[in-house]
Design a protein around this motif. Sequence first.
Motif, PDB file in Angstrom:
ATOM      1  N   GLY A 173       0.800  -1.215   0.000  1.00 58.58           N
ATOM      2  CA  GLY A 173       0.000   0.000   0.000  1.00 58.58           C
ATOM      3  C   GLY A 173       0.832   1.263   0.000  1.00 58.58           C
ATOM      4  N   GLN A 174       2.100   1.164   0.378  1.00 58.20           N
ATOM      5  CA  GLN A 174       2.977   2.332   0.398  1.00 58.20           C
ATOM      6  C   GLN A 174       3.620   2.605  -0.963  1.00 58.20           C
ATOM      7  OE1 GLN A 174       5.267   0.649   3.900  1.00 58.20           O
ATOM      8  NE2 GLN A 174       5.135   2.798   4.564  1.00 58.20           N
ATOM      9  N   LEU A 175       3.483   1.675  -1.885  1.00 57.45           N
ATOM     10  CA  LEU A 175       4.166   1.783  -3.181  1.00 57.45           C
ATOM     11  C   LEU A 175       3.594   2.926  -4.016  1.00 57.45           C
ATOM     12  CD1 LEU A 175       6.200   0.563  -5.251  1.00 57.45           C
ATOM     13  CD2 LEU A 175       4.319  -0.893  -6.052  1.00 57.45           C
ATOM     14  N   ARG A 176       4.485   3.803  -4.529  1.00 58.06           N
ATOM     15  CA  ARG A 176       4.081   4.878  -5.440  1.00 58.06           C
ATOM     16  C   ARG A 176       4.530   4.602  -6.873  1.00 58.06           C
ATOM     17  NH1 ARG A 176       6.066   9.511  -5.485  1.00 58.06           N
ATOM     18  NH2 ARG A 176       7.925   9.219  -4.184  1.00 58.06           N
ATOM     19  N   GLY A 177       5.547   3.780  -7.030  1.00 58.81           N
ATOM     20  CA  GLY A 177       6.076   3.493  -8.360  1.00 58.81           C
ATOM     21  C   GLY A 177       7.570   3.253  -8.305  1.00 58.81           C
ATOM     22  N   ALA A 178       8.206   3.266  -9.459  1.00 60.95           N
ATOM     23  CA  ALA A 178       9.641   3.028  -9.531  1.00 60.95           C
ATOM     24  C   ALA A 178      10.214   3.807 -10.701  1.00 60.95           C
ATOM     25  CB  ALA A 178       9.937   1.532  -9.671  1.00 60.95           C
ATOM     26  N   SER A 179      11.519   4.025 -10.665  1.00 58.54           N
ATOM     27  CA  SER A 179      12.194   4.752 -11.732  1.00 58.54           C
ATOM     28  C   SER A 179      13.639   4.301 -11.816  1.00 58.54           C
ATOM     29  CB  SER A 179      12.125   6.266 -11.494  1.00 58.54           C
ATOM     30  OG  SER A 179      12.827   6.609 -10.299  1.00 58.54           O
ATOM     31  N   THR A 180      14.302   4.684 -12.883  1.00 57.03           N
ATOM     32  CA  THR A 180      15.726   4.381 -13.054  1.00 57.03           C
ATOM     33  C   THR A 180      16.455   5.671 -13.402  1.00 57.03           C
ATOM     34  OG1 THR A 180      15.464   3.854 -15.411  1.00 57.03           O
ATOM     35  CG2 THR A 180      15.256   2.039 -13.846  1.00 57.03           C
ATOM     36  N   LYS A 181      17.753   5.687 -13.080  1.00 56.24           N
ATOM     37  CA  LYS A 181      18.539   6.888 -13.333  1.00 56.24           C
ATOM     38  C   LYS A 181      20.010   6.518 -13.415  1.00 56.24           C
ATOM     39  CE  LYS A 181      19.251  11.602 -11.562  1.00 56.24           C
ATOM     40  NZ  LYS A 181      18.904  12.549 -10.471  1.00 56.24           N
TER      41      LYS A 181
ATOM     42  N   ARG B 235      -2.063  -3.992 -11.480  1.00 55.79           N
ATOM     43  CA  ARG B 235      -1.679  -5.167 -12.262  1.00 55.79           C
ATOM     44  C   ARG B 235      -0.423  -4.865 -13.075  1.00 55.79           C
ATOM     45  NH1 ARG B 235      -6.677  -5.185 -16.635  1.00 55.79           N
ATOM     46  NH2 ARG B 235      -6.336  -3.051 -17.442  1.00 55.79           N
ATOM     47  N   LEU B 236       0.220  -5.927 -13.512  1.00 55.97           N
ATOM     48  CA  LEU B 236       1.427  -5.793 -14.324  1.00 55.97           C
ATOM     49  C   LEU B 236       1.061  -5.556 -15.771  1.00 55.97           C
ATOM     50  CD1 LEU B 236       3.526  -8.741 -12.840  1.00 55.97           C
ATOM     51  CD2 LEU B 236       3.800  -6.313 -12.372  1.00 55.97           C
ATOM     52  N   PRO B 237       1.970  -4.955 -16.556  1.00 49.48           N
ATOM     53  CA  PRO B 237       1.703  -4.771 -17.978  1.00 49.48           C
ATOM     54  C   PRO B 237       1.532  -6.123 -18.669  1.00 49.48           C
ATOM     55  CG  PRO B 237       3.610  -3.484 -17.268  1.00 49.48           C
ATOM     56  CD  PRO B 237       3.251  -4.394 -16.140  1.00 49.48           C
ATOM     57  N   GLN B 238       0.754  -6.129 -19.742  1.00 50.47           N
ATOM     58  CA  GLN B 238       0.559  -7.364 -20.495  1.00 50.47           C
ATOM     59  C   GLN B 238       1.878  -7.813 -21.085  1.00 50.47           C
ATOM     60  OE1 GLN B 238      -1.932  -9.412 -21.029  1.00 50.47           O
ATOM     61  NE2 GLN B 238      -3.465  -8.278 -19.861  1.00 50.47           N
ATOM     62  N   GLU B 239       2.206  -9.073 -20.866  1.00 47.36           N
ATOM     63  CA  GLU B 239       3.425  -9.618 -21.429  1.00 47.36           C
ATOM     64  C   GLU B 239       3.239  -9.890 -22.910  1.00 47.36           C
ATOM     65  OE1 GLU B 239       5.193 -11.981 -17.547  1.00 47.36           O
ATOM     66  OE2 GLU B 239       4.664 -13.041 -19.367  1.00 47.36           O
ATOM     67  N   GLU B 240       4.327  -9.671 -23.655  1.00 47.99           N
ATOM     68  CA  GLU B 240       4.278  -9.965 -25.084  1.00 47.99           C
ATOM     69  C   GLU B 240       4.210 -11.462 -25.298  1.00 47.99           C
ATOM     70  OE1 GLU B 240       7.624  -8.244 -26.897  1.00 47.99           O
ATOM     71  OE2 GLU B 240       7.076  -6.178 -26.429  1.00 47.99           O
TER      72      GLU B 240
ATOM     73  N   LYS C 124      12.428  -1.988 -17.521  1.00 49.38           N
ATOM     74  CA  LYS C 124      11.221  -2.814 -17.590  1.00 49.38           C
ATOM     75  C   LYS C 124      10.679  -3.113 -16.191  1.00 49.38           C
ATOM     76  CE  LYS C 124      12.508  -5.071 -21.940  1.00 49.38           C
ATOM     77  NZ  LYS C 124      12.900  -6.345 -22.584  1.00 49.38           N
ATOM     78  N   PHE C 125      11.599  -3.353 -15.246  1.00 46.44           N
ATOM     79  CA  PHE C 125      11.183  -3.608 -13.863  1.00 46.44           C
ATOM     80  C   PHE C 125      10.486  -2.380 -13.288  1.00 46.44           C
ATOM     81  CE2 PHE C 125      12.206  -3.223  -9.306  1.00 46.44           C
ATOM     82  CZ  PHE C 125      11.612  -4.383  -8.820  1.00 46.44           C
ATOM     83  N   ALA C 126      11.073  -1.203 -13.517  1.00 46.69           N
ATOM     84  CA  ALA C 126      10.477   0.027 -13.009  1.00 46.69           C
ATOM     85  C   ALA C 126       9.112   0.280 -13.646  1.00 46.69           C
ATOM     86  CB  ALA C 126      11.418   1.202 -13.275  1.00 46.69           C
ATOM     87  N   GLU C 127       9.000   0.026 -14.926  1.00 48.28           N
ATOM     88  CA  GLU C 127       7.715   0.204 -15.619  1.00 48.28           C
ATOM     89  C   GLU C 127       6.652  -0.737 -15.050  1.00 48.28           C
ATOM     90  OE1 GLU C 127       5.801  -0.385 -20.108  1.00 48.28           O
ATOM     91  OE2 GLU C 127       7.972  -0.584 -19.783  1.00 48.28           O
TER      92      GLU C 127
END
Length: 372
Positions: free
Chosen positions: A314-322, A365-370, A352-355
């Motif tokens: 519930g604390q998750l806001r998202g992720a990013s890379t840099k 939910r997770l993005p649809q896998e190809e 991809k992990f951050a997305e």
Amino acid sequence: MTRDRRSRGSTTLVFGIGFAVFASIAFFLANAGINPLSDHRFRGINPNQAPNIGILVLFFFAAIAAFVFYEDKPPAGSSAARAQQAADPHGVKRKQPPTAFVRNPWPRVFAVGPVWAVCGVIAAFIWHAFAKDSGIPGTVWGDLTASPLPAFALLFGLWATVNLSLTLGAIADAFHRTLWAIFLIVSVLIVILAITIGVVASNILTVSSVAALAVTAVCLLITTAALIPARLFAVARARVTNRIDAAHETRLQSLLATLTPGESLILHFADRENPAGQILAATNQRLLLAAPTSTGTGPTRPGQVRILDQAHPGQLRGASTKFRPAGHTASVHFRDRPDMELIGGDPSEADKFAEALTSLATTGRLPQEEDT
């Protein structure tokens, strides 16, 4: 297994026929005086240029042979295929590089050159039968049906070009995991050489048969001698990366062993090249940062993993890379608490992990896998 080998062998022949057909289309258009590339209208072209145009296309396709057999999965039955079958379903799927073909069994790799070359020579004989310009006697094109030397010159030239492409492809493949910049540079070099070789080879038809045969024979010997160690190098490097993947699988099993009853792993990211590195993971109950206390002695005896940090979903806001001076950093962002960060790992996998984590935080939910 026998059926699979036949299928792969037929693929080599089909691709060889295909590239000869593409070159034939270019030849017959030019031989008919048609130029479809001029202002989108069928303007005239000198039919005398048809043989050179056909040969240019033949050698161009031969020069990009390293990319033609691209498969997004390792060869069936190979050690890479077995490693992929054992790979974890929770991480970002690692795709095969476009040059992975060179790790196939050596008979298939070394068969591409002669098979494609024979297809190209057959195409040249067909062209000659319909060509409006039959060539000047004493040249490769002029003597194509009068002497065996021109045919062998074309055969050796196409064969050598394929071998050169596969040699460079093997070098690119060897470094695609550890030194991606070299993989990119060599891949671009293959394309540049393909264009250059095509342009240069388009003039081979005007060279004397003896000179053309001598040059192409020497090129064939050199490129064949270079392909042998290059392929062995790529295969050896693949074994190293397979061991790295196996160590990562051991680390993952260690992480799974720490999960509580009813807890399941959804997604994770780690620096695969460093089996002792940290792991960012998302389960159905928490987000966590873990690190192995030991690498273990094998897949059946994983080392222990300690949890360095954890947070509620519930604390998750998202992720990013840099990109930072210390290395490429993947960060997981939370509400009312510090981020979790992991330095290192493949940048594209980190993205991809951050997305995926951001999608999980915003949509649940997770993005649809190809499809694979």
